[in-house]
Motif scaffolding. Structure first.
Motif, mmCIF file in Angstrom:
data_model
loop_
_atom_site.group_PDB
_atom_site.id
_atom_site.type_symbol
_atom_site.label_atom_id
_atom_site.label_comp_id
_atom_site.label_asym_id
_atom_site.label_seq_id
_atom_site.Cartn_x
_atom_site.Cartn_y
_atom_site.Cartn_z
ATOM 1 N N PRO A 171 6.815 -4.020 -10.860
ATOM 2 C CA PRO A 171 5.649 -3.180 -11.150
ATOM 3 C C PRO A 171 5.009 -2.680 -9.859
ATOM 4 O O PRO A 171 5.043 -3.352 -8.830
ATOM 5 N N VAL A 172 4.452 -1.485 -9.893
ATOM 6 C CA VAL A 172 3.688 -0.983 -8.755
ATOM 7 C C VAL A 172 2.410 -1.811 -8.650
ATOM 8 O O VAL A 172 1.772 -2.120 -9.659
ATOM 9 N N TYR A 188 1.472 0.559 -4.148
ATOM 10 C CA TYR A 188 2.724 0.604 -3.394
ATOM 11 C C TYR A 188 3.816 -0.211 -4.082
ATOM 12 O O TYR A 188 3.549 -1.213 -4.754
ATOM 13 N N LEU A 189 5.061 0.225 -3.861
ATOM 14 C CA LEU A 189 6.236 -0.504 -4.313
ATOM 15 C C LEU A 189 6.680 -1.543 -3.283
ATOM 16 O O LEU A 189 7.219 -2.585 -3.631
ATOM 17 N N TRP A 190 6.449 -1.189 -2.012
ATOM 18 C CA TRP A 190 7.011 -2.016 -0.941
ATOM 19 C C TRP A 190 6.175 -1.830 0.312
ATOM 20 O O TRP A 190 5.855 -0.714 0.710
ATOM 21 N N ILE A 191 5.844 -2.938 0.953
ATOM 22 C CA ILE A 191 5.097 -2.926 2.210
ATOM 23 C C ILE A 191 5.823 -3.831 3.199
ATOM 24 O O ILE A 191 6.163 -4.964 2.873
ATOM 25 N N GLU A 192 6.072 -3.318 4.397
ATOM 26 C CA GLU A 192 6.654 -4.144 5.459
ATOM 27 C C GLU A 192 5.903 -3.902 6.765
ATOM 28 O O GLU A 192 5.676 -2.753 7.151
ATOM 29 N N VAL A 193 5.531 -4.996 7.407
ATOM 30 C CA VAL A 193 4.971 -4.945 8.760
ATOM 31 C C VAL A 193 6.060 -5.495 9.672
ATOM 32 O O VAL A 193 6.352 -6.688 9.661
ATOM 33 N N LEU A 194 6.682 -4.615 10.454
ATOM 34 C CA LEU A 194 7.916 -4.945 11.162
ATOM 35 C C LEU A 194 7.720 -5.133 12.663
ATOM 36 O O LEU A 194 7.033 -4.340 13.311
ATOM 37 N N GLU A 223 4.137 4.651 -4.851
ATOM 38 C CA GLU A 223 4.722 4.669 -6.193
ATOM 39 C C GLU A 223 5.426 5.982 -6.499
ATOM 40 O O GLU A 223 6.369 6.019 -7.293
ATOM 41 N N ASP A 224 5.007 7.095 -5.855
ATOM 42 C CA ASP A 224 5.671 8.377 -6.105
ATOM 43 C C ASP A 224 6.955 8.548 -5.284
ATOM 44 O O ASP A 224 7.589 9.603 -5.316
ATOM 45 N N GLN A 225 7.351 7.485 -4.550
ATOM 46 C CA GLN A 225 8.582 7.531 -3.754
ATOM 47 C C GLN A 225 9.690 6.668 -4.361
ATOM 48 O O GLN A 225 10.648 6.311 -3.682
ATOM 49 N N MET A 226 9.573 6.407 -5.655
ATOM 50 C CA MET A 226 10.542 5.568 -6.347
ATOM 51 C C MET A 226 11.965 6.110 -6.238
ATOM 52 O O MET A 226 12.910 5.374 -5.901
#
Length: 303
Positions: A171-172, A188-194, A223-226
């Motif tokens: 789920p978003v 967001y679908l995905w978050i990364e701090v790299l 979410e609009d970048q699925m």
């Protein structure tokens, strides 16, 4: 020259020959102490006098040793021997060792920053990154898979098989995010701090990341970048591709959510109950680790 060689005997590939590596280093004039990282109390070896640490193993072994040495000024070299080798890949290290002593004398060094994270319950360090959403869900699946009798899949094989399925299952989620004082809150679908260029099943998420600078790279997948996410993961199954998602250079990041998150390859959950939404604060420590570049073709030299 005195070298401590730390090795994981159960790392992912069979290409590593301990006696061959020791013999090569000794023929170069080095004195070598080999230490199995599976031994209890292996850290005692760091009390000895030495000029260089070489770590032979996969990302899990490398992360463990680097976090042991987070404040060390002694140079470190890697002999990548895992399935993903994300840290070595991000540093441009390919495991070349016959000229180790030569490169050491030439001071062919680079730097690596070490990340810091803090919650209400815990403070810690990281090498690759901290994140929410897709990769955290994958790690949770890997952990469940390891509990099944006879499951021996590594994170690269497992990730390649299961990663593309996750976006439609996840789920978003709503997050409160602040990056260097600017509000990036949203769904967001995905978050990364790299801190490195890549993580997980060799996902290149921050191709322009500089491991020697004083900034992290933040990737936010809306979410609009699925569809864009699905296309990237589908392409990754067949070949090495670079993430299409932009990253934000940042020094201080805070994320507020009750959701679990990953730190490198470990999953964390907020434990304490208190008013407000749990927050994770992320930054870099001031001291950087020094790495010996033993690849003669590496472009990352003397940063």
């Amino acid at each position: 020259m005195k070298i401590i060689l730390l090795y994981n005997p159960s790392a992912g590939t069979e290409d590593f020959n301990l006696l061959e590596v020791i013999g090569s280093l000794e023929r170069q004039g080095a004195s070598v102490i080999a230490q199995n990282t599976k031994d209890e109390g292996y850290q005692e070896v760091f009390k000895l006098n030495y000029d260089l640490v070489i770590v032979a193993g996969g990302d899990g072994t490398v992360e463990k040793i680097l976090l042991d040495l987070y404040d060390s000024k002694i140079p470190i070299s890697l002999l990548p021997n895992g399935n993903a080798n994300n840290i070595a890949g991000s540093l441009g290290i390919v495991g070349f060792y016959p000229d180790t002593v030569k490169h050491f004398k030439e001071e062919n060094f680079s730097k690596l920053s070490v990340g810091l994270f803090e919650t209400a319950e815990h403070k810690g360090r990281f090498i690759e990154g901290v994140g929410w959403g897709l990769f955290t869900a994958l790690l949770q699946q890997i952990d469940r898979g390891k509990k099944k009798e006879g499951s021996k899949e590594d994170k690269v094989d497992f990730g390649s098989k299961h990663l593309r399925k996750l976006p439609k299952e996840l789920p978003v989620q709503e997050y409160e995010i602040e990056i260097d004082g600017k509000d990036y809150s949203g769904k967001y679908l995905w978050i990364e701090v790299l801190n490195t260029r890549q993580l997980g099943p060799q996902l290149v998420l921050a191709p322009d990341a500089d491991h020697s600078d004083d900034e992290l790279d933040v990737m936010l997948v809306r979410e609009d970048q699925m569809e864009e996410l699905r296309d990237f993961l589908k392409a990754h199954e067949k070949e090495d591709v670079v993430s299409p998602f932009e990253t934000i250079k940042a020094k201080k990041i805070s994320v507020k959510t009750h959701l679990p998150f990953h730190v490198d390859d470990s999953v964390f959950e907020h434990q304490s109950l208190y008013e407000g939404t749990p927050k994770v604060s992320i930054s870099l420590q001031k001291h950087q680790l020094t790495f010996l570049q033993t690849d003669p073709n590496s472009s990352k030299k003397k940063n």
